[in-house]
Scaffold this motif. Structure first.
Motif, mmCIF file in Angstrom:
data_model
loop_
_atom_site.group_PDB
_atom_site.id
_atom_site.type_symbol
_atom_site.label_atom_id
_atom_site.label_comp_id
_atom_site.label_asym_id
_atom_site.label_seq_id
_atom_site.Cartn_x
_atom_site.Cartn_y
_atom_site.Cartn_z
ATOM 1 N N ILE A 167 -1.469 -56.601 5.229
ATOM 2 C CA ILE A 167 -2.084 -57.832 4.741
ATOM 3 C C ILE A 167 -2.265 -57.742 3.224
ATOM 4 O O ILE A 167 -2.785 -56.747 2.710
ATOM 5 N N LEU A 203 -8.451 -60.536 12.997
ATOM 6 C CA LEU A 203 -7.918 -60.090 11.713
ATOM 7 C C LEU A 203 -7.763 -58.572 11.681
ATOM 8 O O LEU A 203 -6.737 -58.045 11.234
ATOM 9 N N SER A 217 -6.384 -62.665 2.393
ATOM 10 C CA SER A 217 -6.924 -63.464 3.501
ATOM 11 C C SER A 217 -7.944 -64.446 2.942
ATOM 12 O O SER A 217 -8.734 -64.091 2.060
ATOM 13 N N ILE A 242 -9.054 -67.994 9.634
ATOM 14 C CA ILE A 242 -8.721 -67.145 8.489
ATOM 15 C C ILE A 242 -7.217 -67.199 8.270
ATOM 16 O O ILE A 242 -6.434 -66.866 9.167
ATOM 17 N N VAL A 256 -4.098 -65.650 6.791
ATOM 18 C CA VAL A 256 -3.707 -64.294 6.415
ATOM 19 C C VAL A 256 -2.324 -64.309 5.771
ATOM 20 O O VAL A 256 -1.383 -64.895 6.314
ATOM 21 N N ASN A 304 -2.557 -68.123 10.626
ATOM 22 C CA ASN A 304 -3.982 -68.309 10.877
ATOM 23 C C ASN A 304 -4.430 -67.456 12.053
ATOM 24 O O ASN A 304 -3.761 -67.429 13.097
ATOM 25 N N VAL A 305 -5.532 -66.740 11.862
ATOM 26 C CA VAL A 305 -6.185 -66.030 12.963
ATOM 27 C C VAL A 305 -7.580 -66.612 13.140
ATOM 28 O O VAL A 305 -8.128 -67.227 12.225
ATOM 29 N N GLU A 342 -12.706 -62.453 12.606
ATOM 30 C CA GLU A 342 -12.528 -61.145 11.975
ATOM 31 C C GLU A 342 -12.004 -60.099 12.946
ATOM 32 O O GLU A 342 -11.246 -59.200 12.549
ATOM 33 N N SER A 349 -4.257 -56.510 11.319
ATOM 34 C CA SER A 349 -4.026 -55.604 10.197
ATOM 35 C C SER A 349 -3.501 -54.240 10.649
ATOM 36 O O SER A 349 -2.930 -53.498 9.841
ATOM 37 N N TYR A 404 -10.717 -67.603 4.077
ATOM 38 C CA TYR A 404 -11.432 -68.303 5.141
ATOM 39 C C TYR A 404 -11.251 -69.803 4.961
ATOM 40 O O TYR A 404 -11.447 -70.349 3.872
#
Length: 295
Positions: A248, A239, A251, A258, A260, A232-233, A236, A243, A253
């Motif tokens: 990745i 994220l 992903s 998020i 991932v 989980n991040v 964005e 990446s 939400y």
């Protein structure tokens, strides 16, 4: 039917190798050629169906070497559906199949019998008198498959048969290929991972004219075991930063931020190890290839 491909190479006009030392053995059932556009899949298939000559290497089909001398003998055993098949818009489905049968030098009685069988197999029976211009993209692909099977080939070669189709039609095409694979060899070229996972006994992954994997779907999936994780991040921005360090694959939400899904050679902090699937494995194998090339 077996196909033995040995050290096959193809070079266009002194440019880079379109095929670079390809060796494969393909037996009965559905064999998948998986790779991005430009990987060399279409070039390989055009050589197999005698539409193109290789620069070097050999292709042995049931004891017959594929070359210009044996082209007519080989073509009697092959059905081919290219990515773009020209169909006359004002002919009906039945007229179209009859036309292809005439080109294949089939007798009237053989054409009539085989067309009736194929219309039933492809679920086009009730549409037989519709003109090609009235058909959906998926129905046109089914007509294409029917023409490729007119001579009851031992080898059926299909290039990207589900590209651009809706999910329902893609499933229908896959089920049809699975159904007609009994007793023959089908080579399915695609960049759609789900097509390979659904119906292929074995597959090869092509990348820049080379084979980077060959084996079964379970063998491919096993390669990525212990290399697939979720984490989980918060947002964005995090994220995007993540990446840059990891590949990745998905992903989602959630209420916690998020989630991932990513490929990595090692477990990162707060990540969870997941079971790999064919899409994870495909991306992982391609990443391994990229790392070897960059070294």
């Amino acid at each position: 039917m077996f196909i033995e491909i040995s050290n096959l190479k193809k070079q266009y006009n002194n440019g880079p190798m379109a095929l670079n030392d390809i060796s494969l053995r393909i037996g009965e059932g559905v064999f998948g050629l998986l790779g991005e556009n430009g990987a060399g899949k279409t070039t390989l298939m055009r050589i197999l169906v005698t539409l193109m000559n290789q620069t070097s290497g050999l292709v042995n089909m049931d004891g017959t070497i594929i070359n210009s001398k044996n082209a007519s003998k080989i073509r009697c055993k092959i059905g081919y559906l290219p990515q773009e098949l020209g169909l006359h818009p004002n002919l009906t489905i039945r007229e179209t199949l009859d036309y292809f049968g005439i080109l294949s030098l089939m007798s009237l009685s053989d054409r009539t019998k085989q067309i009736d069988i194929l219309l039933e197999e492809t679920n086009l029976e009730e549409h037989a008198n519709k003109k090609i211009r009235q058909l959906s993209g998926g129905m046109k692909r089914r007509v294409g498959l029917a023409q490729a099977m007119l001579n009851n080939p031992s080898l059926l070669v299909v290039d990207e048969p589900t590209t651009g189709l809706d999910p329902e039609e893609r499933i229908r095409i896959r089920m049809l290929l699975s159904k007609v694979s009994k007793g023959r060899t089908i080579i399915l070229s695609t960049h759609v991972v789900e097509d390979v996972a659904s119906i292929c006994n074995k597959l090869a992954i092509m990348e820049k004219g080379k084979i980077i994997f060959t084996g079964s779907v379970p063998e491919l999936i096993n390669i990525a075991n212990n290399h697939v994780f979720t984490k989980n991040v918060q947002n964005e921005a995090e994220l995007i930063q993540f990446s840059k360090q990891h590949t990745i694959t998905n992903s989602v939400y959630t209420s916690k931020g998020i989630c991932v899904r990513f490929i990595s050679d090692f477990k990162v902090e707060d990540s969870v190890t997941e079971n790999s699937n064919i899409e994870d494995a495909y991306i992982y194998v391609r990443n391994l290839m990229d790392k070897k090339v960059s070294k």
